[in-house]
Write a protein that holds these residues in place. Structure first.
Motif, PDB file in Angstrom:
ATOM      1  N   ALA A   1       0.837  -1.196   0.000  1.00 42.83           N
ATOM      2  CA  ALA A   1       0.000   0.000   0.000  1.00 42.83           C
ATOM      3  C   ALA A   1       0.869   1.242   0.000  1.00 42.83           C
ATOM      4  O   ALA A   1       1.917   1.286   0.642  1.00 42.83           O
ATOM      5  N   GLY A   2       0.428   2.258  -0.738  1.00 40.19           N
ATOM      6  CA  GLY A   2       1.187   3.493  -0.750  1.00 40.19           C
ATOM      7  C   GLY A   2       0.755   4.419  -1.868  1.00 40.19           C
ATOM      8  O   GLY A   2      -0.354   4.302  -2.402  1.00 40.19           O
ATOM      9  N   PHE A   3       1.667   5.318  -2.240  1.00 42.36           N
ATOM     10  CA  PHE A   3       1.367   6.370  -3.199  1.00 42.36           C
ATOM     11  C   PHE A   3       2.486   6.466  -4.228  1.00 42.36           C
ATOM     12  O   PHE A   3       3.644   6.163  -3.944  1.00 42.36           O
ATOM     13  N   GLY A   4       2.126   6.897  -5.422  1.00 40.68           N
ATOM     14  CA  GLY A   4       3.137   7.091  -6.448  1.00 40.68           C
ATOM     15  C   GLY A   4       2.549   7.796  -7.650  1.00 40.68           C
ATOM     16  O   GLY A   4       1.376   8.177  -7.659  1.00 40.68           O
ATOM     17  N   ARG A   5       3.395   7.939  -8.683  1.00 37.98           N
ATOM     18  CA  ARG A   5       2.951   8.557  -9.932  1.00 37.98           C
ATOM     19  C   ARG A   5       3.258   7.643 -11.098  1.00 37.98           C
ATOM     20  O   ARG A   5       4.291   6.970 -11.122  1.00 37.98           O
TER      21      ARG A   5
ATOM     22  N   THR B   1       4.076   6.966 -15.174  1.00 40.34           N
ATOM     23  CA  THR B   1       5.121   7.575 -16.010  1.00 40.34           C
ATOM     24  C   THR B   1       4.662   8.876 -16.651  1.00 40.34           C
ATOM     25  O   THR B   1       5.493   9.717 -17.010  1.00 40.34           O
ATOM     26  N   ASP B   2       3.339   9.064 -16.790  1.00 34.99           N
ATOM     27  CA  ASP B   2       2.847  10.328 -17.351  1.00 34.99           C
ATOM     28  C   ASP B   2       2.374  11.294 -16.278  1.00 34.99           C
ATOM     29  O   ASP B   2       1.693  12.279 -16.570  1.00 34.99           O
ATOM     30  N   GLY B   3       2.723  11.004 -15.007  1.00 33.97           N
ATOM     31  CA  GLY B   3       2.511  11.987 -13.955  1.00 33.97           C
ATOM     32  C   GLY B   3       1.219  11.905 -13.180  1.00 33.97           C
ATOM     33  O   GLY B   3       0.943  12.773 -12.345  1.00 33.97           O
ATOM     34  N   LEU B   4       0.406  10.885 -13.403  1.00 35.86           N
ATOM     35  CA  LEU B   4      -0.851  10.757 -12.667  1.00 35.86           C
ATOM     36  C   LEU B   4      -0.570  10.201 -11.267  1.00 35.86           C
ATOM     37  O   LEU B   4      -0.002   9.125 -11.110  1.00 35.86           O
ATOM     38  N   GLY B   5      -0.981  10.939 -10.238  1.00 36.00           N
ATOM     39  CA  GLY B   5      -0.812  10.482  -8.871  1.00 36.00           C
ATOM     40  C   GLY B   5      -1.893   9.494  -8.484  1.00 36.00           C
ATOM     41  O   GLY B   5      -3.080   9.713  -8.774  1.00 36.00           O
ATOM     42  N   LEU B   6      -1.498   8.402  -7.828  1.00 33.04           N
ATOM     43  CA  LEU B   6      -2.441   7.356  -7.430  1.00 33.04           C
ATOM     44  C   LEU B   6      -2.094   6.832  -6.046  1.00 33.04           C
ATOM     45  O   LEU B   6      -0.936   6.863  -5.624  1.00 33.04           O
ATOM     46  N   ALA B   7      -3.102   6.315  -5.364  1.00 26.61           N
ATOM     47  CA  ALA B   7      -2.906   5.503  -4.167  1.00 26.61           C
ATOM     48  C   ALA B   7      -3.235   4.064  -4.542  1.00 26.61           C
ATOM     49  O   ALA B   7      -4.191   3.815  -5.294  1.00 26.61           O
ATOM     50  N   VAL B   8      -2.455   3.115  -4.037  1.00 25.22           N
ATOM     51  CA  VAL B   8      -2.691   1.713  -4.380  1.00 25.22           C
ATOM     52  C   VAL B   8      -2.803   0.870  -3.115  1.00 25.22           C
ATOM     53  O   VAL B   8      -2.140   1.120  -2.110  1.00 25.22           O
ATOM     54  N   LEU B   9      -3.659  -0.133  -3.219  1.00 22.16           N
ATOM     55  CA  LEU B   9      -3.832  -1.136  -2.172  1.00 22.16           C
ATOM     56  C   LEU B   9      -3.793  -2.493  -2.857  1.00 22.16           C
ATOM     57  O   LEU B   9      -4.713  -2.841  -3.598  1.00 22.16           O
ATOM     58  N   GLY B  10      -2.738  -3.237  -2.656  1.00 25.13           N
ATOM     59  CA  GLY B  10      -2.589  -4.528  -3.320  1.00 25.13           C
ATOM     60  C   GLY B  10      -2.491  -5.655  -2.309  1.00 25.13           C
ATOM     61  O   GLY B  10      -1.686  -5.594  -1.385  1.00 25.13           O
ATOM     62  N   ILE B  11      -3.331  -6.687  -2.469  1.00 28.56           N
ATOM     63  CA  ILE B  11      -3.288  -7.842  -1.578  1.00 28.56           C
ATOM     64  C   ILE B  11      -2.830  -9.054  -2.379  1.00 28.56           C
ATOM     65  O   ILE B  11      -3.382  -9.365  -3.430  1.00 28.56           O
ATOM     66  N   ASP B  12      -1.807  -9.737  -1.853  1.00 26.34           N
ATOM     67  CA  ASP B  12      -1.187 -10.846  -2.562  1.00 26.34           C
ATOM     68  C   ASP B  12      -1.108 -12.060  -1.650  1.00 26.34           C
ATOM     69  O   ASP B  12      -0.787 -11.943  -0.462  1.00 26.34           O
ATOM     70  N   ARG B  13      -1.366 -13.244  -2.211  1.00 24.00           N
ATOM     71  CA  ARG B  13      -1.371 -14.478  -1.418  1.00 24.00           C
ATOM     72  C   ARG B  13       0.007 -15.120  -1.318  1.00 24.00           C
ATOM     73  O   ARG B  13       0.222 -16.000  -0.499  1.00 24.00           O
ATOM     74  N   GLY B  14       0.941 -14.716  -2.168  1.00 26.47           N
ATOM     75  CA  GLY B  14       2.253 -15.353  -2.207  1.00 26.47           C
ATOM     76  C   GLY B  14       2.313 -16.386  -3.317  1.00 26.47           C
ATOM     77  O   GLY B  14       1.286 -16.860  -3.816  1.00 26.47           O
ATOM     78  N   HIS B  15       3.558 -16.743  -3.710  1.00 32.29           N
ATOM     79  CA  HIS B  15       3.739 -17.639  -4.858  1.00 32.29           C
ATOM     80  C   HIS B  15       4.282 -19.013  -4.492  1.00 32.29           C
ATOM     81  O   HIS B  15       4.215 -19.939  -5.290  1.00 32.29           O
ATOM     82  N   ASP B  16       4.875 -19.139  -3.328  1.00 37.38           N
ATOM     83  CA  ASP B  16       5.390 -20.444  -2.902  1.00 37.38           C
ATOM     84  C   ASP B  16       5.044 -20.624  -1.429  1.00 37.38           C
ATOM     85  O   ASP B  16       4.434 -19.758  -0.796  1.00 37.38           O
TER      86      ASP B  16
END
Length: 266
Positions: A50-54, A56-71
């Protein structure tokens, strides 16, 4: 009717170790991510990115990603994607900051549901989930949810109370996992057959108006296709007023409730 073998293959594919993941998409979407770690009380939830970023074309976003894992090791570390109270409280921090700074929120979901351990219950899991559901519903900025794999119960709904919902074509979204549905029916249906009993697949949910876009999981360059789909759904929401964004979310779920009695096609 599908054979048991075919149904088992469907679930095996859905839970495969090489499944597209939220961290992959976040890395491609936001090359520089300012990550929020922990809820300032209970610590971190390893399954949550989770966090914030931009972009490549400058659009600011907040993201929330939930992942189960791969192994085995990563799935143990991430609790199989079942978020603890710390995860929901961290996500709420991000959502509140996103609203303050006018950043759209993108949720990337692959989780069995919320953590149901005694510890999570002791720390107020249900309240943490309810707080996030409410905050997402009242956001004055656009939000888009993407189901990359599974998302069940209120644990997933907390991230999916969104203006737009996207799903990979083999993803699932339901009030309970197929295993839970089968258990509730006391073994009258197989785990995988339970998928067909309720509208939890992408085509079914799109038919009922809850899902806005379905992306083929077999597409080449799937990470790019998911990002393109997110940008496509987000673009028309950017000029929409805060009041209308809130009203649209409520209307989406109200329409789904109204469509619930719709008979499944034969």
């Amino acid at each position: 009717m599908r054979s048991t073998k075919q149904e088992d293959q469907r679930l095996t594919r859905l839970r495969a170790a090489d499944r597209i993941s939220a961290p992959e998409i976040i890395q491609a979407l936001l090359p520089t991510l300012v990550r929020q770690r922990g809820d300032r009380l209970l610590g971190q939830a390893p399954a949550l990115t989770a966090g914030f970023g931009r972009t490549t074309d400058g659009l600011g976003l907040a993201v929330l990603g939930i992942d189960r894992g791969h192994d085995l090791a990563s799935r143990q570390q991430k609790n199989g994607g079942a978020l603890t109270v710390a995860g929901y409280r961290t996500a709420l921090r991000v959502v509140n900051h996103a609203q303050k700074f006018g950043l759209p929120v993108i949720s990337l979901i692959n989780m069995p549901g919320a953590d149901a351990s005694p510890e999570s219950e002791r720390w107020g899991q249900s309240q943490a989930i309810a707080d996030l559901i409410m905050a997402m519903g009242q956001l004055t900025v656009p939000n888009v949810a993407v189901f990359l794999g599974e998302g069940h119960s209120g644990g997933a709904l907390a991230f999916a109370n969104a203006n737009r919902i996207l799903m990979l074509d083999d993803a699932l979204f339901n009030v309970a996992s197929p295993e839970a549905v089968a258990a509730i029916l006391h073994g009258q249906q197989s785990v995988s057959a339970a998928i067909d009993l309720l509208p939890m697949t992408a085509p079914e949910l799109q038919q009922r108006g809850l899902v806005d876009q379905v992306v083929a999981h077999t597409d080449d360059q799937l990470v790019t296709k998911v990002i393109q789909a997110v940008r496509t759904q987000l673009a028309p929401l950017m000029p929409v007023s805060a009041a209308q964004l809130i009203a649209e979310r409520e209307a989406k779920f109200q329409r789904f409730v109204a469509a619930w009695p719709l008979e499944k096609s034969e």
